[in-house]
Design a protein around this motif. Sequence first.
Motif, short mmCIF file in Angstrom:
data_model
loop_
_atom_site.label_atom_id
_atom_site.label_comp_id
_atom_site.label_asym_id
_atom_site.label_seq_id
_atom_site.Cartn_x
_atom_site.Cartn_y
_atom_site.Cartn_z
N LEU A 143 -11.49 -7.01 -9.66
CA LEU A 143 -12.87 -6.53 -9.68
C LEU A 143 -12.93 -5.20 -10.45
N MET A 144 -13.98 -5.05 -11.24
CA MET A 144 -14.19 -3.82 -11.98
C MET A 144 -15.67 -3.45 -11.91
N ALA A 145 -15.97 -2.21 -11.62
CA ALA A 145 -17.36 -1.76 -11.57
C ALA A 145 -17.99 -1.91 -12.95
N LEU A 146 -19.25 -2.33 -12.97
CA LEU A 146 -19.95 -2.51 -14.24
C LEU A 146 -19.97 -1.21 -15.04
N GLU A 147 -20.12 -0.09 -14.35
CA GLU A 147 -20.13 1.20 -15.03
C GLU A 147 -18.81 1.45 -15.76
N CYS A 148 -17.70 1.00 -15.17
CA CYS A 148 -16.38 1.18 -15.78
C CYS A 148 -16.28 0.35 -17.06
N PHE A 149 -16.74 -0.90 -17.00
CA PHE A 149 -16.71 -1.75 -18.19
C PHE A 149 -17.58 -1.14 -19.29
N ASN A 150 -18.73 -0.63 -18.91
CA ASN A 150 -19.65 -0.01 -19.87
C ASN A 150 -19.00 1.18 -20.55
N MET A 151 -18.29 2.00 -19.77
CA MET A 151 -17.62 3.17 -20.33
C MET A 151 -16.50 2.76 -21.28
N MET A 152 -15.83 1.65 -20.97
CA MET A 152 -14.78 1.15 -21.85
C MET A 152 -15.34 0.79 -23.22
N ILE A 153 -16.50 0.10 -23.22
CA ILE A 153 -17.13 -0.28 -24.48
C ILE A 153 -17.51 0.97 -25.28
N LYS A 154 -18.16 1.92 -24.61
CA LYS A 154 -18.60 3.13 -25.30
C LYS A 154 -17.41 3.92 -25.84
N ARG A 155 -16.34 4.00 -25.04
CA ARG A 155 -15.17 4.75 -25.46
C ARG A 155 -14.50 4.09 -26.66
N MET A 156 -14.37 2.77 -26.62
CA MET A 156 -13.75 2.06 -27.73
C MET A 156 -14.57 2.20 -29.00
N GLN A 157 -15.89 2.14 -28.85
CA GLN A 157 -16.75 2.28 -30.02
C GLN A 157 -16.69 3.69 -30.59
N SER A 158 -16.57 4.70 -29.71
CA SER A 158 -16.50 6.08 -30.19
C SER A 158 -15.20 6.34 -30.95
N ILE A 159 -14.13 5.63 -30.59
CA ILE A 159 -12.84 5.83 -31.25
C ILE A 159 -12.70 4.97 -32.50
N LEU A 160 -13.13 3.70 -32.39
CA LEU A 160 -12.90 2.75 -33.49
C LEU A 160 -14.15 2.40 -34.28
N GLY A 161 -15.30 2.90 -33.85
CA GLY A 161 -16.54 2.56 -34.54
C GLY A 161 -16.90 1.10 -34.32
N THR A 162 -17.49 0.47 -35.34
CA THR A 162 -17.87 -0.94 -35.22
C THR A 162 -16.65 -1.84 -35.06
N SER A 163 -15.49 -1.37 -35.49
CA SER A 163 -14.25 -2.16 -35.33
C SER A 163 -13.96 -2.40 -33.86
N GLY A 164 -14.34 -1.44 -33.00
CA GLY A 164 -14.14 -1.61 -31.57
C GLY A 164 -14.98 -2.74 -31.01
N LEU A 165 -16.20 -2.89 -31.52
CA LEU A 165 -17.07 -3.97 -31.08
C LEU A 165 -16.54 -5.32 -31.56
N VAL A 166 -16.00 -5.34 -32.77
CA VAL A 166 -15.39 -6.57 -33.29
C VAL A 166 -14.19 -6.96 -32.43
N LEU A 167 -13.44 -5.97 -32.00
CA LEU A 167 -12.29 -6.23 -31.13
C LEU A 167 -12.73 -6.84 -29.81
N PHE A 168 -13.81 -6.32 -29.23
CA PHE A 168 -14.34 -6.88 -27.99
C PHE A 168 -14.78 -8.32 -28.21
N TYR A 169 -15.39 -8.59 -29.34
CA TYR A 169 -15.83 -9.95 -29.66
C TYR A 169 -14.62 -10.89 -29.73
#
Length: 288
Positions: A143-169
């Motif tokens: 189980l993971m809190a939704l807020e935690c998952f949200n922060m992971m997305i934002k953090r990855m995007q801040s480090i990798l830019g759009t490449s982070g979103l592609v990685l999530f995809y």
Amino acid sequence: MEKLWVKRKEDSDTAESDILRLRRWYFPMSLPLINISDDRSVAEVSIVSKDVPGVMALVSSILASKNINIMSGLITSAGQPGKSVLTLFIDYTGTGQTIESIRNTLLSLKVIEDVNINTPIYEGLLIEQFGFPLLLAGRRYVLMALECFNMMIKRMQSILGTSGLVLFYEMGKYAGEKRARHLKEVFDLHGWQLVMVALSEVQPTGWGIAELTVINEEEREWRVTVKDLFECTPFRDSSKECRSHFFRGYLEGVFKEAYELEKSSCIEEKCIASGSEACEFVITGVKS
């Protein structure tokens, strides 16, 4: 494209009222894992019993006779043939009962083999201590809190830019392909039947409420609507762009494997992040 009716493959003459997906109502499901109760006498009770009918009713009746309230609970296999485990969060405030007296009362029942009781780790904070690992249909989940998952997305995007979103995809796509292969191997599912099972799993695992609304197998085009998608809910009405990346990839992976597509794509046309009532996805592909 036509509206999807969920038909039984083996019975094409089934009455329409019997094959339509019925309207459902939903309620928040609170797992008995953490309870916050200020100024209350609460405890977690883990009961090992014989796996026979009526245990839940018997335990409930005994506790009710002592004015003990069951706040939440679940019953599951004990991992041993002929045994089950009943886990309850109880409130015994003002009953005159103690932890020891409650345990002795339950142990007096012939079907009960053992009773463990856990009390708050801190005043007012009761945390489940007996169940591990967390299993759904025999598979381990975390189980993971939704807020935690949200922060992971934002953090990855801040480090990798759009490449982070592609990685999530891509992560989602891989997960969807793997889940679809598992459903093929275990249940021998293919095509729309596999897709329907995969989409049905979305709701009990907390991802959202998904529905396959349009199907056109000849043109290899499908449309999926998801309400309250976990990935987009944190951004509701706050973005000009669609925000699903992981789940969009997951859908593509599921459909790709279900229909054995050589090429596939999944586009999110509407999103709750940009003001829509639900997220809508269009999946297309080319048969291999």
